[in-house]
Design an enzyme around this catalytic site. Sequence first.
Site, PDB file in Angstrom:
ATOM      1  N   LYS A   1     -28.258  47.775  -7.648  1.00  7.97           N
ATOM      2  CA  LYS A   1     -28.911  46.074  -8.468  1.00  7.97           C
ATOM      3  C   LYS A   1     -26.972  45.586  -8.302  1.00  7.97           C
ATOM      4  O   LYS A   1     -25.890  45.885  -8.395  1.00  7.97           O
ATOM      5  CB  LYS A   1     -29.149  46.643 -10.397  1.00  7.97           C
ATOM      6  CG  LYS A   1     -28.643  45.296 -10.806  1.00  7.97           C
ATOM      7  CD  LYS A   1     -30.141  45.261 -11.026  1.00  7.97           C
ATOM      8  CE  LYS A   1     -31.668  45.122 -12.049  1.00  7.97           C
ATOM      9  NZ  LYS A   1     -32.980  44.974 -11.379  1.00  7.97           N
TER      10      LYS A   1
ATOM     11  N   THR B   1     -33.450  50.262  -9.958  1.00 10.42           N
ATOM     12  CA  THR B   1     -32.099  49.313  -9.740  1.00 10.42           C
ATOM     13  C   THR B   1     -32.751  48.832 -11.681  1.00 10.42           C
ATOM     14  O   THR B   1     -30.764  48.841 -11.934  1.00 10.42           O
ATOM     15  CB  THR B   1     -32.054  47.564  -9.453  1.00 10.42           C
ATOM     16  OG1 THR B   1     -33.105  47.583  -9.315  1.00 10.42           O
ATOM     17  CG2 THR B   1     -32.550  48.687  -7.808  1.00 10.42           C
TER      18      THR B   1
ATOM     19  N   ARG C   1       3.773  21.887  10.821  1.00 12.66           N
ATOM     20  CA  ARG C   1       2.888  21.036  10.058  1.00 12.66           C
ATOM     21  C   ARG C   1       2.593  21.735   8.638  1.00 12.66           C
ATOM     22  O   ARG C   1       3.370  23.090   8.413  1.00 12.66           O
ATOM     23  CB  ARG C   1       1.053  21.575  10.767  1.00 12.66           C
ATOM     24  CG  ARG C   1       2.095  23.440  11.541  1.00 12.66           C
ATOM     25  CD  ARG C   1       0.819  24.024  12.012  1.00 12.66           C
ATOM     26  NE  ARG C   1       0.103  25.593  12.149  1.00 12.66           N
ATOM     27  CZ  ARG C   1      -0.741  26.001  12.960  1.00 12.66           C
ATOM     28  NH1 ARG C   1      -1.279  25.749  13.012  1.00 12.66           N
ATOM     29  NH2 ARG C   1      -0.511  27.373  13.340  1.00 12.66           N
TER      30      ARG C   1
ATOM     31  N   GLN D   1      -1.886  34.119  13.141  1.00 14.76           N
ATOM     32  CA  GLN D   1      -1.655  35.899  13.061  1.00 14.76           C
ATOM     33  C   GLN D   1       0.007  36.331  12.084  1.00 14.76           C
ATOM     34  O   GLN D   1      -0.138  37.490  12.135  1.00 14.76           O
ATOM     35  CB  GLN D   1      -1.610  35.584  14.365  1.00 14.76           C
ATOM     36  CG  GLN D   1      -3.043  35.439  14.825  1.00 14.76           C
ATOM     37  CD  GLN D   1      -4.211  34.652  15.212  1.00 14.76           C
ATOM     38  OE1 GLN D   1      -2.571  33.566  14.709  1.00 14.76           O
ATOM     39  NE2 GLN D   1      -4.590  34.287  16.637  1.00 14.76           N
TER      40      GLN D   1
ATOM     41  N   ASN E   1      -7.655  28.817   8.158  1.00 12.35           N
ATOM     42  CA  ASN E   1      -7.646  28.176   8.812  1.00 12.35           C
ATOM     43  C   ASN E   1      -7.233  26.253   7.784  1.00 12.35           C
ATOM     44  O   ASN E   1      -7.973  26.223   8.983  1.00 12.35           O
ATOM     45  CB  ASN E   1      -6.134  28.066   9.912  1.00 12.35           C
ATOM     46  CG  ASN E   1      -5.029  27.420  10.702  1.00 12.35           C
ATOM     47  OD1 ASN E   1      -4.800  26.278   9.812  1.00 12.35           O
ATOM     48  ND2 ASN E   1      -4.505  27.120  11.544  1.00 12.35           N
TER      49      ASN E   1
ATOM     50  N   HIS F   1      -7.601  22.675   8.206  1.00 11.23           N
ATOM     51  CA  HIS F   1      -6.733  22.258   8.514  1.00 11.23           C
ATOM     52  C   HIS F   1      -6.394  20.964   7.385  1.00 11.23           C
ATOM     53  O   HIS F   1      -7.289  20.696   6.465  1.00 11.23           O
ATOM     54  CB  HIS F   1      -7.506  22.049   9.614  1.00 11.23           C
ATOM     55  CG  HIS F   1      -7.606  22.695  10.706  1.00 11.23           C
ATOM     56  ND1 HIS F   1      -7.423  23.904  10.947  1.00 11.23           N
ATOM     57  CD2 HIS F   1      -9.451  23.744  11.341  1.00 11.23           C
ATOM     58  CE1 HIS F   1      -7.613  24.989  11.757  1.00 11.23           C
ATOM     59  NE2 HIS F   1      -8.977  24.371  12.188  1.00 11.23           N
TER      60      HIS F   1
END
Lengths: 301, 301, 301, 301
Positions: free
Chosen positions: B12, B57, B179, B222, B248, B250
């Site tokens: 469930k 369930t 950045r 990374q 990532n 952007h």
Amino acid sequence: MGIVLGPNQYGKAENRVVRIYRDSLRHEIRDLNVSSALRGDFTDAHVSGDQSRVLPTDTQKNTIYAYAKQMDIDEIEHYALTLGRHFVDDVGPVEGARIEIEEYAWDRIRVDGHEHDHSFVRRGSDVHTTVVTVEGKGESQRAWVVSGLKDLVLLKSTGSEFWGYLKDDYTTLQETHDRVMATSLVARWRYRTVDLDWAKAYADIRQILLEKFATVHSLALQQTLYEMGRSVLDSHAEVAEIKLSAPNKHHFVVDLSPLGLDNPNEVFHADDRPYGLIETSVIRDDAPSSPQAWGTVPGFC
Amino acid sequence: MGIVLGPNQYGKAENRVVRIYRDSLRHEIRDLNVSSALRGDFTDAHVSGDQSRVLPTDTQKNTIYAYAKQMDIDEIEHYALTLGRHFVDDVGPVEGARIEIEEYAWDRIRVDGHEHDHSFVRRGSDVHTTVVTVEGKGESQRAWVVSGLKDLVLLKSTGSEFWGYLKDDYTTLQETHDRVMATSLVARWRYRTVDLDWAKAYADIRQILLEKFATVHSLALQQTLYEMGRSVLDSHAEVAEIKLSAPNKHHFVVDLSPLGLDNPNEVFHADDRPYGLIETSVIRDDAPSSPQAWGTVPGFC
Amino acid sequence: MGIVLGPNQYGKAENRVVRIYRDSLRHEIRDLNVSSALRGDFTDAHVSGDQSRVLPTDTQKNTIYAYAKQMDIDEIEHYALTLGRHFVDDVGPVEGARIEIEEYAWDRIRVDGHEHDHSFVRRGSDVHTTVVTVEGKGESQRAWVVSGLKDLVLLKSTGSEFWGYLKDDYTTLQETHDRVMATSLVARWRYRTVDLDWAKAYADIRQILLEKFATVHSLALQQTLYEMGRSVLDSHAEVAEIKLSAPNKHHFVVDLSPLGLDNPNEVFHADDRPYGLIETSVIRDDAPSSPQAWGTVPGFC
Amino acid sequence: MGIVLGPNQYGKAENRVVRIYRDSLRHEIRDLNVSSALRGDFTDAHVSGDQSRVLPTDTQKNTIYAYAKQMDIDEIEHYALTLGRHFVDDVGPVEGARIEIEEYAWDRIRVDGHEHDHSFVRRGSDVHTTVVTVEGKGESQRAWVVSGLKDLVLLKSTGSEFWGYLKDDYTTLQETHDRVMATSLVARWRYRTVDLDWAKAYADIRQILLEKFATVHSLALQQTLYEMGRSVLDSHAEVAEIKLSAPNKHHFVVDLSPLGLDNPNEVFHADDRPYGLIETSVIRDDAPSSPQAWGTVPGFC
């Protein structure tokens, strides 16, 4: 009798502007979702396809980003007013503009107990909103600011009752003197001014809403919302009216008696749908209703 | 050659359990999303439709709510271990169980500077997760705890570079020495124990992840992820391995030069799709890999 | 000057009603999302917490399910009108009701070329909607029906231009005589009657919208929307006005020239945000505007 | 004992590629969501930040769009295989690639009974998926194709029972010989070949899944899924195994007896959460299990 163009507007929605102020090593961040909508006489664009009076939505997007560069976006209300006035003042065919902004808040990450200069973590679930409407050129120009918040998720585990309600042939609900009350609040309030310490007003109103939710002993979500709204108007003369929209996010007491367990309001199932939906407003009885400030084109909801 | 039943499980999913502890006027709240999955020899249920070995369930749901009543859910890892062991120990055909829990955090609303006893506001965007796997009955029983977090939204406005990468005929990206780096982190780590101060470990690991994201000068996402993971293993001997999955997100520098404006990393467009997706893990080279702890049935991803 | 309750309403939102008609072996299915909202003088509920005039949202839910049992939900407009009239006629304090329904369509699964009697697969992405508003008791009662559709995802790969638009200092967009035009249409139209073959009208209007989108050579999305709306009014005298809200889902031609490839409108990136948003309406110039039919409480948008 | 980099991969996720083939007036459209993930020895990128072996995700994006221009994307399996082989064959450090594609289907808009040349409306709710994995360079290279579908929403209004199940102290569920069974199916099957009429195989397997859902008299969702999977393997020798993941979307019979109404399986509440979740697989007992084909890095689920 004829078929004609009715109310209309157009713009660029959901420009995800992130502005970093890096004048010192301690950066500031503004994380925004900006939408524009322009009004005017755009009959030719619709009826004959003549675009000569149409400022493209792509240009609106450029303008939004350019102003983010050129001005100090200290407060979203100020940024929205500036953008709205620009479109109406500087673009011939534009007679009205609506700028809608959502702001996502960030906290500085704490490192060794100190706030980091340029690293941030998203704060909270609620979003600060504003809708600015500018209408008319020159002397007759008017502007309205409606600010608010959404996705403010609240819960109180007691201090909420619901009884004494109207009953008809379809009523099966049991009365209760102690229940969980939970909501995801949307609040919007209209200011009577276009010149204010917006950030201070916002922070203060948000705190009033939180405190009243916490402290009002509730006989119904309607009553709680009314008290929340009334308190905002009581303490903020610059607010003309406030609208509150609140789902009653039902928390059902799970029936554990078939399993031989009692459950005195301890274990709940938080249900998704359906939900109650309470929409209420609190106003000053001498304030004009200013529907232009709230909606967009009348009826576009 | 024959066609046969392969790996399978059932349970469930997404039981929205809210538990209020009201032993004193100062209530405590646990807000959870609990999913169960059971494994065993359920061939007859599939092949002939014979359900005699199948615990419905619906019963799993009842069990989840009943345990929420009967035990102190101080830590989701403890609650998950208890549920998992119950299903394997007490239900004959069940040979393995997987309990997955998400916990949503709440802050007390502050009123006049004091935390309220029973009124709460949802905290933050990130969610504490755990996956507990219990396999085998009696002496041979084993259990694994994989805890983590998701939706931890992070951004640093400088201190991130990306250059010196491999170039081929399809490369157009410009190198950068500054950045914005932003992500919505998913981290999961496997403990080497089933007996721990889970809350303390979680809070400490979350803080390490935040601090390392903030302070590592990044040459690539990374590298940042690796340092985050390594630091967790360095300081927590009870963690065998950690997996980090990070989009990532952007943030593109908007080209304002056609408008006559420069934009030295001040105005960004936060893009939705596509996004980079970095998935990495940091492990102890002497730790067995324990795939049972992570996945569900092999290949169900 | 005083602070008073303003416009308000309350109801039960998103009741997920599934009705199976099984009078023969060939079952029929209605799959609905029903929301109710009631209006009246609920001042006491807000101001003093007195609920004696409040019909609980739980009772509204029961009523919605009971009517689903008792009546033939052949058309959602009919079901909504019946529910709305019940609340206003039969519940003393209720002076107005708004019933909003979404209908999800199903196809019968084809087996060996024949439609199955009781097995279904969800059809399409678009949803049929209706909003019925009933106001006033007895002789003065009025009702409005606004039906529509949403999530109708459309794309044309040519036959769309955009040029000749207004340019200002912020304009960088290049004119084009051939572009992809795509949208996810929301259309809503107000009927001038409360007695109609609703299903036939809906199917016919949906087809007109599709055909006009396909066949109008577009000089702007505004023009396409106007022609779509005009055609509906042209051929359906029972429709007083129509509102169209259409995101311009941008499909950008990918610049492959740095890779030595040309791209004459063959490869596109379908972007998520921002998007243009065009909202337009087409009306009969002799029809009253009936804002009550569209909105809810004025200003709740 | 040391702390080291574990399994890892990286790529560009969710590239929204729309490819228009316009070689004749009758345009063809492919609407795709493409994700790439590359594997290899990327230790330096993680440990020291040296990116010299890393092909940026931006380059992967460019490659995806460039191949969309250069090749005939008649079938997503073919496009994915071509992309995967390119990355492994042509980029030195890449030792493995995983390409995942979702395809959204479109119908031509019918105008006066004829299909339009260049105007389309989105078809259905279900999505065609494929995951292609390529591993190894040169002679030792292997590739796997796992195709499937998701969001296929199914319901049968009778022909489904559930009884005879295991009962324990927590069981309260009543047995039933007639219930609604509904799901949103995810199915994925692994081909034993990399050279096939992919479109034909997909269409045929989808139809088998639909027909078996419709015609199997169900004693449990497990049994229905097993029969669906078995039938696919029975008639498609090129399929090695199939995995089915199906939420049991509960439709609860509304208890109308307090309102004096009976409800013989006519009015249901479609609930959101919790839901049963049945995950099962059907395999050939002589087929190797090929976990590489399904997962990504082991344990990334």
